[in-house]
Design an enzyme around this catalytic site. Structure first.
Site, short mmCIF file in Angstrom:
data_model
loop_
_atom_site.label_atom_id
_atom_site.label_comp_id
_atom_site.label_asym_id
_atom_site.label_seq_id
_atom_site.Cartn_x
_atom_site.Cartn_y
_atom_site.Cartn_z
N CYS A 102 0.84 -1.20 0.00
CA CYS A 102 0.00 0.00 0.00
C CYS A 102 0.87 1.25 0.00
CB CYS A 102 -0.92 0.00 1.21
SG CYS A 102 -2.21 1.27 1.16
N CYS A 103 1.90 1.28 0.85
CA CYS A 103 2.82 2.43 0.87
C CYS A 103 3.54 2.58 -0.46
CB CYS A 103 3.84 2.25 1.99
SG CYS A 103 3.24 2.64 3.64
N CYS A 125 7.90 3.90 5.78
CA CYS A 125 7.05 3.71 4.60
C CYS A 125 7.88 3.38 3.36
CB CYS A 125 6.22 4.96 4.35
SG CYS A 125 7.18 6.45 4.08
N CYS A 185 -3.53 3.90 9.41
CA CYS A 185 -2.30 3.28 9.92
C CYS A 185 -1.63 4.12 11.00
CB CYS A 185 -1.31 3.05 8.78
SG CYS A 185 -1.95 1.98 7.47
N CYS A 207 -0.95 8.26 7.31
CA CYS A 207 -2.31 8.00 6.83
C CYS A 207 -3.21 7.59 7.99
CB CYS A 207 -2.28 6.91 5.77
SG CYS A 207 -1.46 7.40 4.24
#
Length: 236
Positions: free
Chosen positions: A123-124, A232, A209, A206
């Site tokens: 996702c990162c 990240c 998270c 985010c």
């Protein structure tokens, strides 16, 4: 317009050795930023997570109009977006708002919902690392607000470094700053700060998270809590 010079590892190493000798943290940061502006002109930009406007404030003083890159992941707190608008509305900087190729909804269709829970590294990568890499391809050097005292993984941060992965110079103007230095500068210059800090957040990323930290916890303990993830990927 300043004619940019070619970035090299040797250039970065020489500059780092020079700037380490400046004792005053504010003068050190401004000197690093002025050097980047003088050598790379409009091919230099700084990044900001919009936790506060400290780096943007310093960069605006050293290089009025400097590009400030913000990675608009689609998962940010409303307070972070508000801080972005506040900072870029009052400081002499140019916002570069970077969005991923896919919206959150499109990513959910491609990879399944809540990818940040199942594979936070992917996702990162999709929402931060790859978009930043594509944006930085248009620059010769970039700057971040990483500090040595933030976490064990950042203790070796240099003021001026060579970004091997991207083949460019990376400056970290406030690498040597302490939290007291940060707090003092913010108070003296009335620098905008993300209001989430008042709600117990120590480091802001985010929304899905990031959680507030408990008293005595490391400031970054609320990032990817329980996952074993600490970075990240932007600064490694």
């Amino acid at each position: 317009m300043t004619t940019a010079i070619s970035p090299t590892p040797e250039l970065a190493a020489d500059a780092d050795a020079h700037f380490e000798g400046i004792a005053d943290p504010v003068e050190q940061a401004l000197a690093v930023l002025r050097w980047a502006g003088e050598n790379f002109g409009d091919r230099f930009a700084v990044t900001s997570s919009m936790a506060d406007g400290l780096l943007a404030h310093l960069a605006g003083r050293a290089i009025p109009g400097v590009h400030v890159i913000f990675l608009d992941t689609g998962y940010h707190f409303a307070e972070t977006i508000g801080t972005r608008d506040w900072i870029t509305g009052v400081l002499p900087v140019t916002l570069v708002n970077v969005t991923p190729p896919q919206t959150v909804a499109e990513q959910d269709l491609a990879h399944g919902p809540r990818l940040h829970e199942r594979d936070p590294d992917l996702c990162c990568s999709l929402r931060k690392v790859q978009p930043l890499a594509e944006t930085l391809a248009g620059y010769l050097a970039w700057g971040s607000g990483v500090r040595r005292d933030e976490s064990p993984t950042r203790t070796g941060t240099k003021l001026v470094d060579w970004d091997v992965k991207r083949g460019m110079v990376k400056v970290n103007p406030i690498a040597a700053w302490t939290q007291d230095d940060v707090d003092g500068y913010i108070a003296e210059h009335q620098v905008p700060v993300n209001p989430l800090f008042e709600l117990g957040y120590g480091s802001i990323g985010c929304a899905p998270c990031t959680r507030p930290v408990a008293p005595g916890e490391d400031a970054r303990a609320g990032r990817w809590a329980g996952s074993g993830k600490t970075e990240c990927g932007l600064h490694t």
